[in-house]
Design a protein around this motif. Sequence first.
Motif, short mmCIF file in Angstrom:
data_model
loop_
_atom_site.label_atom_id
_atom_site.label_comp_id
_atom_site.label_asym_id
_atom_site.label_seq_id
_atom_site.Cartn_x
_atom_site.Cartn_y
_atom_site.Cartn_z
N GLU A 173 -3.76 -3.19 10.10
CA GLU A 173 -5.06 -3.02 9.46
C GLU A 173 -5.74 -1.80 10.04
O GLU A 173 -5.87 -1.65 11.25
CB GLU A 173 -5.92 -4.26 9.70
CG GLU A 173 -5.63 -5.40 8.73
CD GLU A 173 -5.87 -5.02 7.30
OE1 GLU A 173 -6.91 -4.38 7.00
OE2 GLU A 173 -5.04 -5.33 6.46
N SER A 201 5.72 2.17 4.26
CA SER A 201 4.37 1.66 4.10
C SER A 201 3.66 2.37 2.95
O SER A 201 3.75 3.59 2.79
CB SER A 201 3.57 1.86 5.40
OG SER A 201 2.22 1.47 5.20
N SER A 202 2.94 1.60 2.16
CA SER A 202 2.16 2.17 1.06
C SER A 202 0.74 2.52 1.51
O SER A 202 -0.06 3.00 0.72
CB SER A 202 2.08 1.17 -0.10
OG SER A 202 1.48 -0.05 0.32
N GLU A 203 0.46 2.29 2.78
CA GLU A 203 -0.85 2.59 3.35
C GLU A 203 -0.70 3.73 4.37
O GLU A 203 0.38 3.99 4.88
CB GLU A 203 -1.43 1.34 4.04
CG GLU A 203 -1.63 0.17 3.12
CD GLU A 203 -2.69 0.44 2.06
OE1 GLU A 203 -3.62 1.20 2.35
OE2 GLU A 203 -2.56 -0.12 0.95
#
Length: 591
Positions: A29, A232-234
């Motif tokens: 996060e 990761s798409s973030e």
Amino acid sequence: MDRNQFIGLVLIFVLTFVYFQYIAPPPEEMPPADTIRVENNEQLPAADSIAPTGQASTLVPEAFRSAQTTDAEPQEIVFENEVLRIQMSTQGGYPQLVELKRFKTYAGEPLYLLRPEHQKRHLIVNTRHGALDLAQLTYTVKKQDAQELVLEAALGEGKRIIQTYRFRQDVPYLIDYTLRAEGLENELLAGMTFDWQASMLNTEKDVTLSRNKATVNYYTTEDGFDGLNEISSEPEEETVEAPVVWTSFKQQFFSAAVIHPAASFQKAALFVAPPADENSPIVKHYGMRWESPHKLSTLDFQLFFGPNKVPILSKVGYDFEKNVYLGWALFRWINRYVIIPIFNFFEQFIDNYGLIIILLVLIIKTALFPLTYRSYIGMGKMKVLQPEIQALKEKYSDPQELQMAQMELFRQVGVNPLSGCLPMLLQMPILFAMFMFFPNAIELRQEAFLWADDLSTYDSVLDLPFSIPFYGDHVSLFTLLMTLSSIAYAYYSSQNTAGSQAGPMKYMGYFMPIVFMFVLNSYPAGLSFYYFCSNVITIGQQLVIRRFVDDEKIRAILEENKKKQKGNGKQSSFQKRLEEAMRKAQQSKKK
């Protein structure tokens, strides 16, 4: 192979495949952060540790600016060899446009690894007059020939910054870069920052696969090789509290990197982020910031702009070849020392990579033939024993008593119940190694074979006007052929295990190829073609074995083993331990 063995084998295969394909550490996060703008107006998450401090226009103190020639227009500098064409400007004196001359994009256009409008670089040193960004100085060309370029920025009163670029003869994609300060001993203070941000454009057919293979990798003197999450798409960020040797901005087939063997930069902040718009031509945004507590004198770097080809990367050192992901330890070893050398050997004589894949399959299947033979014979023995096993099942209702009776039967005829599936399991590392190799094999890039125009990406014989979930919007013929050959292989295998599988189990071999048809439809055509050839050759090997070894011959082998067992009455250590464990379990059940 009985029901339990088959279930175990399938579960091992499925779980291992699912882990490598879909399981990865979830992105952490990210706390809310400010953003910085890049040239295509997309928003990048940026930490303060990465974003350059201050505005570029304020990072040339007045004490040095007055000695600079700022009224002249920046001049273009072209520095090139047989594989690279690098365009610089006298404003900054660093590579801005980098072309790989021996490669083209999938669309057939020149391949530019870096573009000036999609990158920023700052090399900031502390002085007694304030921060000085060496990338904002104006340089003049002091020397340029085919191998060397020397740039100098005059700062007045004998003070100057000198940048020297030299092409390496052993690795033409590698450039020796030296940064030197002269006459500034009393001006410079401790502390340097090297900040570099770039957005790389897609060069391949499948931008999704390209993004899944793009990341920032690095190497430190303390922990060696590491990297940020590729899939990761973030946005991914990481702060490294260790001396950094190199950092690379890696794409699927190409990388741009800075190498500093002295590792005088003690801390690094790194980030990688996909574009906000999935239809963007940008693969990913990259960023690095190195920090050093030292005072600038002379810094020696190496700059790498080139293909992710293991023989080339390995010459850089410091595990730089790990920019090509070849799997975990065993899989990497197989790819590094078996598969890649075979490819490199054959490509010296054969320019058709489809034929090279066929030869690769022939070599591997020939080397593994003893395991294939043992697996076939092991399953054949279990098939021949099915009448006796069935009779035991009818005689014993208690599962543990049945297991004891079966083990006694296996002991009498000298059969290891795992002899059919163990050889198959020993072959699986090769299959998984291929799964890691082909998506990263630049050797296959833009190499055509039959109807596939590029073996490094999927082949499409039919583009669908819609997208099928988990399948895609195209039909790969090589994947269909792989599926059909896998079903044929399952059929021929079932002929050798007839009677050992019942109910839904006998259909599992036909179900799994359908699953993999969905999984591999968008994978490189070279991978599906390899699996197709492997299946065809394996079927052929089984048919040949069947011509010389039938059920009667296997029965004769079992009878001969039975006579030998009666003669010596010895058990293998494995059988002894298994029977002892089963006896203890049976005794505890009676209690």
